[in-house]
Design an enzyme around this catalytic site. Structure first.
Site, PDB file in Angstrom:
ATOM      1  N   CYS A  93      -4.826   8.030  -4.390  1.00  0.00           N
ATOM      2  CA  CYS A  93      -4.507   9.128  -3.700  1.00  0.00           C
ATOM      3  C   CYS A  93      -4.043  10.431  -4.286  1.00  0.00           C
ATOM      4  CB  CYS A  93      -3.715   8.845  -2.485  1.00  0.00           C
ATOM      5  SG  CYS A  93      -3.898   9.921  -0.857  1.00  0.00           S
ATOM      6  N   HIS A 210      -5.288   2.924  -0.759  1.00  0.00           N
ATOM      7  CA  HIS A 210      -4.267   2.604  -1.149  1.00  0.00           C
ATOM      8  C   HIS A 210      -4.263   1.095  -1.359  1.00  0.00           C
ATOM      9  CE1 HIS A 210      -1.815   6.344  -0.850  1.00  0.00           C
ATOM     10  NE2 HIS A 210      -2.762   6.676  -0.009  1.00  0.00           N
ATOM     11  N   GLU A 212      -2.082  -0.511  -3.018  1.00  0.00           N
ATOM     12  CA  GLU A 212      -0.460  -0.798  -2.854  1.00  0.00           C
ATOM     13  C   GLU A 212       0.053  -1.272  -1.581  1.00  0.00           C
ATOM     14  OE1 GLU A 212      -1.576   2.132  -2.956  1.00  0.00           O
ATOM     15  OE2 GLU A 212       0.150   3.658  -2.379  1.00  0.00           O
TER      16      GLU A 212
END
Lengths: 262, 84
Positions: A93, A210, A212
């Site tokens: 990002c 994302h 994560e």
């Protein structure tokens, strides 16, 4: 401890305004073979790191352009040197925006076509597994993870795009449920539905979604993001084994294009 | 000296804000509007050493634009430098 069992050491760069650094730290910590530590943006160097992550957020308030100020942080010289030596660098990002502003990745990220912040799940398609960031994915795999951004609209001039295609640098695309990169499935207007790209050396990778946030069973995000971290860990371990040396450190620095061979 | 820098999206680069405004103006009755591009205007005051040439100031501002004020991949820039 042999090199193969020493943990893979991730460094997470924290800029003023980073806000996904803790998420990335926690994501790395879910892998038994990996450790994470924070790197401060004012640091001028780092040792004993196998892979660097530039996390998401709003570094320097996104003033001027997203990533435009962060790229001049002292640590970015060290990140540039690390990447130049073949070290793995993942930008997520805002981290992707910073890598593009720094010229470590081709193209740029501009305002979403819809002019609004987009926060939702997207379906991705892994376009190439010949990178150290997707080698643990299956070709055509379709991870479903989140995007959350205002400037995720990837763009590059036609010559750059043609060169990237020739070099197999387009790593992720936004697709619909059937796996097609339709306009409706494209959350931000990115050219050719591009969600993630790597550099020519294949050791620097940026993605707007994302991974994560999708690493743990039982939590809302699912586990589709794990393949990215898994690939990086596998790559570092394979590079260590290939170098044969006992020590971590430089022995774990990959030859730039080694990740594709699985 | 006073410097005014104009940064605009490069031709051929999608400008989502410009496209939206271009659609909005006819809706308000303004006809014949096209090629709306939305960029950024930056003002700054530059103290140059005594005796510095206009060319030196020009080179400095150009360098600022290239390295920070604009992203040459997606943006064009122009600037005007006023003495005094």
């Amino acid at each position: 401890m042999s090199a193969a069992t020493e943990p893979v050491r991730f460094g997470l760069v924290v800029f003023p305004g980073s806000n996904c650094d803790t998420d990335a730290f926690q994501a790395v910590a879910t892998f038994p073979g990996a450790t994470a530590r924070y790197l401060w943006h004012k640091d001028t160097g780092f040792d004993d790191i196998d892979a660097v992550i530039l996390p998401g957020g709003f570094s320097y308030g996104d003033y001027l352009r997203c990533g435009a100020i962060a790229r001049f942080s002292p640590i970015m010289d060290a990140v540039r040197g690390f990447a130049g030596d073949g070290g793995l660098v993942l930008g997520i990002c805002n981290g992707f925006q910073i890598l593009a502003e720094a010229g470590l990745l081709p193209g740029a990220l501009i305002r979403n076509t819809c002019l609004t912040f987009v926060c939702r799940y997207v379906n991705l398609r892994v376009e190439t597994t010949a990178t150290p960031f997707t080698s643990a994915c299956t070709p055509g795999e379709r991870p479903r993870i989140v995007v959350k951004h205002n400037e995720g609209n990837y763009t590059a001039d036609p010559e750059t795009l043609a060169r990237m295609k020739a070099n197999d640098q387009i790593v992720l695309r936004y697709v619909d449920a059937a796996g097609e990169p339709t306009d409706a499935a494209n959350p931000n207007g990115a050219v050719e539905s591009i969600a993630g790209v790597c550099n020519e050396g294949r050791n620097v990778f940026g993605m707007m979604p994302h991974p994560e946030n999708s690493v743990e069973d039982g939590l809302a995000g699912g586990t589709d993001g794990r393949c990215i971290f898994r690939s990086m860990i596998d790559h570092v371990l394979a590079a260590r084994a290939a170098h044969g040396a006992g020590a971590g450190g430089d022995a774990s620095r990959p030859a730039a294009a080694a990740g594709g061979a699985r | 000296m006073n410097v005014r820098v104009y940064v605009t999206p490069k031709q051929g680069i999608l400008d989502p804000q410009g496209a939206t405004v271009e659609r909005a103006l006819p809706a308000l009755g303004f006809q014949g509007v096209k090629d709306v591009r939305i960029g950024r205007f930056i003002e700054l005051t530059l103290d140059m050493p005594q005796g510095a040439t206009p060319e030196a100031a020009d080179a400095l501002v150009d360098d600022m634009c290239k390295r920070l004020l604009a992203n040459p991949i997606i943006e064009d820039y122009t600037y005007a430098i006023d003495e005094g």
